[in-house]
Write a protein that holds these residues in place. Structure first.
Motif, PDB file in Angstrom:
ATOM      1  N   LEU A   1       2.111  -0.701  -1.693  1.00 28.76           N
ATOM      2  CA  LEU A   1       0.778  -0.099  -1.301  1.00 28.76           C
ATOM      3  C   LEU A   1       0.329   1.268  -1.944  1.00 28.76           C
ATOM      4  CD1 LEU A   1       1.557  -0.914   2.523  1.00 28.76           C
ATOM      5  CD2 LEU A   1       0.319  -2.261   1.168  1.00 28.76           C
ATOM      6  N   ALA A   2       1.156   1.491  -2.927  1.00 26.62           N
ATOM      7  CA  ALA A   2       1.066   2.969  -3.605  1.00 26.62           C
ATOM      8  C   ALA A   2      -0.127   2.560  -4.675  1.00 26.62           C
ATOM      9  CB  ALA A   2       2.197   3.368  -4.125  1.00 26.62           C
ATOM     10  N   GLY A   3      -0.803   1.735  -5.067  1.00 28.84           N
ATOM     11  CA  GLY A   3      -1.860   1.531  -6.061  1.00 28.84           C
ATOM     12  C   GLY A   3      -3.140   2.626  -5.891  1.00 28.84           C
ATOM     13  N   ILE A   4      -3.380   2.905  -7.071  1.00 26.81           N
ATOM     14  CA  ILE A   4      -4.606   3.967  -6.660  1.00 26.81           C
ATOM     15  C   ILE A   4      -5.814   3.294  -6.632  1.00 26.81           C
ATOM     16  CG2 ILE A   4      -3.638   5.707  -8.516  1.00 26.81           C
ATOM     17  CD1 ILE A   4      -5.296   4.852 -10.684  1.00 26.81           C
ATOM     18  N   ASP A   5      -6.037   1.688  -6.501  1.00 24.80           N
ATOM     19  CA  ASP A   5      -7.200   1.133  -6.176  1.00 24.80           C
ATOM     20  C   ASP A   5      -7.128   0.574  -5.003  1.00 24.80           C
ATOM     21  OD1 ASP A   5      -8.370   1.606  -8.982  1.00 24.80           O
ATOM     22  OD2 ASP A   5      -6.781   0.139  -9.758  1.00 24.80           O
ATOM     23  N   THR A   6      -6.060   0.673  -4.215  1.00 26.99           N
ATOM     24  CA  THR A   6      -5.828   0.039  -2.971  1.00 26.99           C
ATOM     25  C   THR A   6      -6.581   1.004  -2.035  1.00 26.99           C
ATOM     26  OG1 THR A   6      -3.480  -0.319  -3.448  1.00 26.99           O
ATOM     27  CG2 THR A   6      -3.952  -0.490  -1.074  1.00 26.99           C
ATOM     28  N   VAL A   7      -7.572   0.145  -0.902  1.00 28.22           N
ATOM     29  CA  VAL A   7      -8.072   0.834  -0.047  1.00 28.22           C
ATOM     30  C   VAL A   7      -7.341   0.598   1.484  1.00 28.22           C
ATOM     31  CG1 VAL A   7     -10.358   1.151   1.163  1.00 28.22           C
ATOM     32  CG2 VAL A   7     -10.303   0.599  -1.386  1.00 28.22           C
ATOM     33  N   SER A   8      -6.656   1.495   1.670  1.00 28.52           N
ATOM     34  CA  SER A   8      -5.801   1.301   2.960  1.00 28.52           C
ATOM     35  C   SER A   8      -5.147   2.423   3.306  1.00 28.52           C
ATOM     36  CB  SER A   8      -4.771   0.037   2.912  1.00 28.52           C
ATOM     37  OG  SER A   8      -3.651   0.317   3.598  1.00 28.52           O
ATOM     38  N   LEU A   9      -5.075   2.777   4.459  1.00 27.11           N
ATOM     39  CA  LEU A   9      -4.150   3.903   4.848  1.00 27.11           C
ATOM     40  C   LEU A   9      -2.670   3.751   4.655  1.00 27.11           C
ATOM     41  CD1 LEU A   9      -6.134   5.521   7.834  1.00 27.11           C
ATOM     42  CD2 LEU A   9      -6.207   6.165   5.254  1.00 27.11           C
ATOM     43  N   GLY A  10      -2.158   2.328   4.417  1.00 24.49           N
ATOM     44  CA  GLY A  10      -0.782   2.223   4.116  1.00 24.49           C
ATOM     45  C   GLY A  10      -0.350   2.865   2.883  1.00 24.49           C
ATOM     46  N   ASN A  11       0.534   3.664   3.005  1.00 28.82           N
ATOM     47  CA  ASN A  11       1.042   4.545   1.697  1.00 28.82           C
ATOM     48  C   ASN A  11      -0.155   5.052   1.025  1.00 28.82           C
ATOM     49  OD1 ASN A  11       2.829   5.804  -0.025  1.00 28.82           O
ATOM     50  ND2 ASN A  11       3.516   3.846  -0.795  1.00 28.82           N
TER      51      ASN A  11
END
Lengths: 328, 532
Positions: B434-444
Motif C-alpha cells: 500500500l506504500a506506492g506514491i500513486d496510491t490514494v488511500s490512508l492505508g500505509n
C-alpha cells in the motif's frame, strides 16, 4: 378560458425545462463535489479492500462515467422511476413520499402562520409608523432576520421543551409510542415548535415589506383627501390600504416558498423532524446522488407551484391584470 | 439613539434568556417506569437499513437483531456464538464451522446451515459494507456444518465470521432491511426512519435476555443532545467530549475506553511528484530523527487537554488496547531536551534565530490537515502544531475537507482515526503493497516499507489460529530489533474516550473496548443493561 389554458401550457413547458435544468445542474454539482460516495459509505478507515470498493461501485452503478450515469437516470425518470437511494436502500420515490408529507405539514403551517401574523403586524406598524410598538417590532424584525434558523430552534427548544417542559424535544411522534396509537393531536403537538421556529424567521421580511408599502399608500394624496373628509385611520386602511398592499404581500408570501424550504432543512435537523430537509442534508453529506436529485426536483416543483399560484391569484385580486391578458 | 437602546435591550434580553436557561438545571420529570429505556446513540441506528451488511447498522458487528457464527468478547477475542467451533485446513483456505442446534430466529423458525450459506452468498453480492472478496465458495455439508473456501490465505476471515449476522433464507426478501428477522437478543417493534427505533426482547434468543420490555432509540442532533439529557426524557445519551464537564441532574457521565486512536501519518520518503502531478513525501518527516524528536518531544497529555477537554488517553501506538497491540520497546514523551538534542546533533539548527530549525537550507516545517467536518481532528492538528513549536519544528495546521485531506495525505499528513476489531488493520497500516506514491488511500499513507515487517504481516494473514496471528501482528510492530515502533512512520497522539450521560442506577454491563466511531458501540451488549 382559452387564454388560461394557453397560460397553463406555457407554464408547464417552462416547468419541464426548469426541472431538466435543475437536475442537470444538481447532478454536475454532485459528481464534481469532493465527496466520493463509495468512500463515504464504506468508510475509508474501515480497511475494506479495493476489490470490495470496486464491487460496491459496480453495484450502485458508480463505475460508469458521469454522462452515462446522468443518461441512465434521465431515462429512468422519464419512465417514472427516480432510482434507488443508496442511503436508505429503498426507491427514492418512497423515501420522498414518506418525508414530503411531514415536511409539507411543517412548511404549510409555518407559512400560513408567518403570513397572517406578519401581515397583521406589518399593517399595525405601517399605520402608526414610529410609534413605540413600531420601533420595538422593527428592532425585533432586524434581529430576527439576522438570526440563523437553527439558533432560534435551539433557543425555543431549551426554553419551551427543556426548561418549561411545554413541548416535546423533537420528533414527529411521541417517544416510544407505537404508530397505531399516535393520534392527530400528537402530531400537531409535535409540529408546533418546529413550525414556530420556521415561521418566526420568515416573519420579519413580511412585516417590514408590508409596513413600508402601507406607509407609501397612507402618504398618497387620495388617502390624505379621504382623511381630510373625516375618514378614520383604520377605515382608510381597511378601504384603501389593504387592497393596495395585498398584491406585494401576496407576491412576497408565495416567493418565500424557496426560503421556507431552505429553512426547513435547518429546523428539521434541530428538532430531529423526519422531513425532506433532513433527507437532503444527509444525501448531500454522504453523496447519495439519486436521493439528492429527487429532493431537488421536488423542491423545484414546490417553489414553481408557489410562484404559479401567486401569478394566478394576481388575476383574482386585481381585475386589471386579468383584463390585461386580453389585449396583449 | 432611542432605537439602538431598544435594540440593545432586546438583544441583551435574548442573550440573558439563552445563557440563563442553558446553565439552569432542568425541570425534573416524574420518574418513569423502569421497564423501558430511551437511548440516543447517533442517527445511524434509526436508518431503517438493518441488513447485517448495512452501512451503519452492521458496521463492526454492532447488531442487536442478529448474531454471527462467532462473537467478539470483552477482551476483543473471538469466541463461539452460533457456531460451536471451527477448523482451518492445512493450506489455510478451507474453514469448516459447526453450528449450534438449539437456535431459533425471532419468527420461531430454526437456524440451519442453509441459512448461513444463504447469508454469505447474499452478503457477498449485496454491495454492502462487508468485504467478502476473499470468499470463493460456501457449501452446506449437512444440517449443521458449513464449509467456506477462500481464494487466498486470509486469517482475518475468522473476524469476518464474527461480524456477519445470519439472516433466515425463508424470511428474507424485499422489505427485510426494515423488518429484520434474526437470531439476536432483540427484535424490531417499530421503525420511524430517522426518528426512532423501538425494539423489544426476542423471546427465542438463546443468550442473556434483556430485563426491559421496550427500548427506544432516538435520532438526536449532536447540538441538542445535552439539552435533551436535561429534559429528563432520556436514559442514555451520547455527547461530545466538549460537554464532558457539564452536569445533568439524575445522570452520570460514563467515559468508555476505546481503541479509537487519532494520530498523523509522517511520510518517510523524500519529497517527489507522483503520476497525478501531486507532491508526495516530505524532506522534513523523511528524516527519522525528526519523526523521533516529534514522538518523544511533544506532550500528548497537554494536547489532549487543549484539544479534547482532557477526555482521552495518551497513546503512541495504533492498536492501543487491542490484543494484537505491541507496546515494545516503549516510548516516553515530553522529553523536550532530549528531542532538541537529537535534532541539534542531526544538523537541524536554528541558524537565523526565527525559532525554526533548518538543515541544508530546508526549514523544519510542514503542513498537516484536520478534516473540516470533525472539530476534534482540527483541534488536534492545532494543538499538535502549538506543542511542536518548542522543539523548533513549525507545523502548519489547516482545515481541509475530508476527501481532499485523504487525497493529499501522502504529501500533507492528515489526522487519521483508527480502531478496528479486525487485525487486518496491521496490514492496512504497514504493508508495503500500500506504500506506492500513486496510491490514494490512508492505508500505509506514510509509505513505509520494511521487508521484515512485510514478512510478519504475510505470516499473520496465513496463520491458522488467532493466537498465532496476534503473535505475528505483534512482531510486525516490533520484533526486538526493529519495526514501525522504532521507525515511527506515524505520530499517534490519543485514544479518544467515548462519553455518554447515563441515568443513575442504570448499569451498562461490562463494555468491551469500543472500536472507531462514537455512538453505536455502546449498545453491543444492550441485552446486559439493567437497573441495579
Amino acid at each position: 378560458m382559452k387564454q388560461f389554458l394557453k397560460y397553463l401550457a406555457g407554464s408547464s413547458f417552462r416547468l419541464v425545462l426548469l426541472l431538466f435544468g435543475v437536475s442537470l445542474f444538481s447532478f454536475i454539482l454532485v459528481v464534481s463535489s469532493p465527496v466520493d460516495p463509495v468512500s463515504s459509505f464504506v468508510g475509508i478507515e474501515n480497511g475494506v479492500s479495493d476489490e470490495q470498493r470496486a464491487l460496491v461501485a459496480a453495484y450502485w452503478g458508480l463505475d460508469q462515467g458521469p454522462v452515462e450515469r446522468y443518461g441512465i437516470w434521465l431515462k429512468n425518470v422519464l419512465h417514472g422511476n427516480l432510482g434507488t437511494s443508496m442511503l436508505f436502500r429503498r426507491p427514492v420515490r418512497s423515501v420522498l413520499a414518506e418525508r414530503a408529507l411531514a415536511s409539507l405539514a411543517l412548511m404549510l403551517t409555518a407559512w400560513v402562520f408567518s403570513g397572517i401574523l406578519g401581515f397583521t403586524l406589518g399593517v399595525i406598524c405601517g399605520a402608526k409608523p414610529n410609534s413605540v410598538f413600531d420601533k420595538c417590532m422593527r428592532t425585533f424584525c432586524f434581529i430576527l432576520s439576522s438570526t440563523p434558523v437553527f439558533w432560534v430552534g435551539l433557543l425555543l427548544l431549551i426554553v419551551f421543551a427543556v426548561n418549561l417542559g411545554w413541548f416535546p424535544i423533537g420528533f414527529a411522534t411521541p417517544i416510544g409510542k407505537a404508530a397505531a396509537d399516535v393520534t392527530l393531536g400528537d402530531r400537531i403537538y409535535h409540529l408546533i415548535l418546529p413550525a414556530l421556529t420556521l415561521s418566526i424567521t420568515g416573519i420579519s421580511g413580511i412585516v417590514l415589506h408590508t409596513r413600508q408599502k402601507l406607509m407609501d399608500v397612507l402618504n398618497s394624496e387620495y388617502i390624505i383627501f379621504a382623511r381630510a373628509r373625516g375618514e378614520s385611520l383604520w377605515t382608510a386602511v381597511r378601504r384603501h390600504g389593504l387592497r393596495n398592499i395585498a398584491l406585494p404581500a401576496l407576491t412576497l408570501q408565495f416567493a418565500s416558498f424557496s426560503e421556507l424550504f431552505g429553512g426547513s432543512v435547518l429546523a428539521e435537523n434541530v428538532f430531529s423532524y423526519p422531513g425532506l430537509g433532513s433527507a437532503a442534508s444527509l444525501a448531500g453529506i454522504r453523496g447519495d446522488a439519486q436521493l439528492l436529485l429527487g429532493v431537488a426536483l421536488f423542491s423545484v416543483f414546490f417553489v414553481f407551484i408557489g410562484n404559479l399560484t401567486a401569478n394566478l391569484l394576481y388575476g383574482v385580486f386585481d381585475p386589471r391584470i386579468r383584463e390585461g391578458g386580453k389585449h396583449p | 439613539m432611542k432605537k439602538s437602546t431598544v435594540g440593545g435591550l432586546l438583544a441583551g434580553l435574548l442573550v440573558l434568556v439563552s445563557t440563563q436557561q442553558l446553565s439552569a438545571g432542568a425541570k425534573q420529570e416524574a420518574p418513569r417506569a423502569k421497564d423501558t429505556l430511551v437511548v440516543s446513540v447517533g442517527g445511524g441506528i434509526t436508518s431503517g437499513d438493518y441488513e447485517p451488511w448495512g452501512w451503519d447498522y452492521g458496521f463492526e458487528g454492532m447488531s442487536i437483531f442478529h448474531t454471527a457464527l462467532l462473537k467478539i468478547n470483552v477482551n476483543v477475542e473471538t469466541e463461539p456464538d452460533l457456531a460451536t467451533g471451527f477448523t482451518i485446513s492445512d493450506d489455510g483456505l478451507v474453514y469448516t464451522y459447526t453450528l449450534r442446534r438449539d437456535v431459533k430466529f425471532s419468527d420461531g423458525t430454526s437456524l440451519t446451515a442453509e441459512d448461513v450459506a444463504f447469508t454469505y452468498e447474499t452478503a457477498k453480492n449485496a454491495g454492502g459494507s462487508v468485504d467478502l472478496t476473499m470468499l470463493k465458495s460456501i457449501e452446506v455439508l449437512d444440517g449443521d456444518t458449513v464449509r467456506f473456501t477462500l481464494n487466498k490465505v486470509f486469517s482475518p476471515f475468522i473476524r469476518t465470521t464474527a461480524l456477519v449476522g445470519i439472516i433466515p433464507k425463508k424470511g428474507y426478501g424485499p422489505g427485510y432491511s426494515r423488518n429484520p428477522v434474526g437470531t439476536g437478543p432483540f427484535k424490531l417493534k417499530q421503525i420511524d426512519v430517522s426518528q426512532q427505533l423501538i425494539v423489544e426482547p426476542n423471546p427465542y434468543y438463546y443468550g442473556i435476555k434483556s430485563p426491559f420490555k421496550q427500548i427506544t432509540f432516538l435520532n438526536i442532533d449532536e447540538q441538542t443532545a445535552l439539552a435533551t439529557a436535561r429534559s429528563g426524557q432520556i436514559d442514555v445519551v451520547m455527547v461530545n467530549p466538549e460537554y464532558a464537564r457539564e452536569t445533568v441532574r439524575g445522570m452520570r457521565l460514563e467515559t468508555i475506553k476505546t481503541s479509537d486512536n487519532r494520530g498523523f501519518n509522517l511520510p518517510v520518503i523524500p519529497q517527489t511528484t507522483n503520476a497525478a502531478g501531486q507532491v508526495v513525501g516530505s524532506n522534513v518527516t523523511s528524516d527519522p530523527i525528526v519523526r523521533r524528536a516529534l514522538n518523544i518531544g511533544i506532550s500528548r497529555q497537554e494536547i489532549i487537554n487543549n484539544a479534547l477537554n482532557g477526555i482521552g488517553t495518551p497513546s503512541w501506538i495504533r492498536f492501543e488496547g487491542l490484543p494484537w497491540a505491541n507496546e515494545e520497546p516503549g516510548l516516553k514523551d515530553s522529553q523536550v531536551d532530549e528531542a532538541r538534542r537529537i535534532l541539534q546533533q542531526a544538523g537541524w539548527v536554528d541558524g537565523d534565530g526565527d525559532g525554526i530549525r533548518e538543515k541544508n537550507g530546508v526549514r523544519c516545517e510542514f503542513r498537516i490537515t484536520g478534516r473540516a467536518d470533525d472539530l476534534q481532528r482540527y483541534n488536534l492538528a492545532v494543538a499538535l502544531s502549538e506543542n511542536a513549536r518548542k522543539l523548533g519544528i513549525n507545523i502548519i495546521a489547516e482545515s481541509t475537507d475530508w476527501p481532499q485531506a485523504q487525497r493529499s495525505a501522502r504529501g500533507i499528513p492528515t489526522c487519521i482515526g483508527t480502531g478496528s476489531y479486525s487485525f487486518y488493520d496491521v496490514f492496512t497500516a504497514f504493508h508495503s503493497s500500500l506504500a506506492g506514491i500513486d496510491t490514494v488511500s490512508l492505508g500505509n499513507s506514510p509509505m513505509y516499507t520494511n521487508p521484515a515487517v512485510d514478512w510478519y504481516i504475510d505470516a499473520m494473514l496465513g496463520a491458522k489460529t488467532e493466537a498465532e496471528a496476534f503473535g505475528f501482528a505483534k512482531q510486525a510492530q516490533y520484533d526486538g530489533k526493529g519495526g514501525p515502533n522504532v521507525d515511527l512512520p506515524y505520530l499517534w497522539l490519543v485514544t479518544i474516550d467515548h462519553t455518554y450521560f447515563v441515568r443513575d442506577g442504570l448499569s451498562l454491563g461490562v463494555q468491551r473496548i469500543h472500536p472507531h466511531g462514537h455512538g453505536m458501540p455502546v449498545i453491543q451488549n444492550l441485552n446486559e443493561w439493567k437497573y441495579q
